[in-house]
Design an enzyme around this catalytic site. Sequence first.
Site, PDB file in Angstrom:
ATOM      1  CB  SER A 128      -0.557 -11.947  -0.642  1.00 44.06           C
ATOM      2  OG  SER A 128       0.622 -11.382  -1.142  1.00 44.06           O
TER       3      SER A 128
ATOM      4  CG  ASP B 227       2.380 -12.001  -4.839  1.00 45.43           C
ATOM      5  OD1 ASP B 227       2.121 -11.120  -5.680  1.00 45.43           O
ATOM      6  OD2 ASP B 227       2.140 -11.856  -3.628  1.00 45.43           O
TER       7      ASP B 227
ATOM      8  CG  ASP C 259      -1.688  -9.643  -4.125  1.00 44.69           C
ATOM      9  OD1 ASP C 259      -0.599 -10.257  -4.058  1.00 44.69           O
ATOM     10  OD2 ASP C 259      -1.995  -8.732  -3.328  1.00 44.69           O
TER      11      ASP C 259
ATOM     12  CG  ASP D 236       1.321  -7.609  -3.018  1.00 46.11           C
ATOM     13  OD1 ASP D 236       1.786  -8.749  -3.219  1.00 46.11           O
ATOM     14  OD2 ASP D 236       0.756  -7.278  -1.964  1.00 46.11           O
TER      15      ASP D 236
END
Length: 274
Positions: A98, A238, A240, A242
């Site tokens: 993440s 960010d 990834d 999400d």
Amino acid sequence: MNKKIFGTDGIRSLSNDEIFNNLSLNTLSKAILKNNKNLKIVIGRDTREASKEIESNFINALKNNGAKIFKVGLLSTPAISYLIKKLNCNLGIVVSASHNPYQFNGIKFFNKNGEKLSDSDESKIEKYFFELTKKKNNYKNNGKIQIINNPFSIYKKKFTKILIKNNFSSKLKIVIDCANGSSYKVVKYIFSKININLIYIKDKPNGRNINYKCGSTFPKKIQAAVKKYKAHLGISLDGDADRVIMSDEKGNIIDGDQIIAALAKRWKNKKMLR
């Protein structure tokens, strides 16, 4: 190994931690497949340097233990969540840490509805994982791997009609900070046929620059970019994709609470709230 592998958002640790070695990934695969050895799973990853190898080893372990794998490769977490239902899968997996630096990695899990696994589901996998580390448990099932060559186009269909319907002015200027992460290709693909002025920054990942002084956890970057390019809006993702932070035309940060409030107001006016 610690007696707990799940944290607040899946599994998260340094990339060289033992949870990501082949033995652990094989045991984790068996734990996931313990009650259903024929799961259909869509799996993808982010841009950090360790993700590709972890993804490959995990896919092989899942396949060797009976799962049918839909491999989508480099793709954002929301896209993978969406593809779970589109590909009629039972589970979605994202290899990503993440918003963390490249030295970290992780494994996120989503149920058949594209939602994060419940605490009880994670607890079951964790329980099976530690039970299976104590004994040999070789499943004889052999699954298969299907490579999805067009995951971008499947995901794009979700947005194109919405974006075109809004008929944005061609003078609209938006800066998007891709955090050198998994969104750097998919956002360009989604917006490719929308006639607005889009400027992309931090869209050149090298495996080690994901989230580095950019993205939603470093909002100063998008604030500065909006002012520099005299944009109407800044969108900062960010690693990834999400999580999101935005900036208005003056460089003021629009945080998550404000974004949710704006969406809620719009949905209320459109009678979309349930």
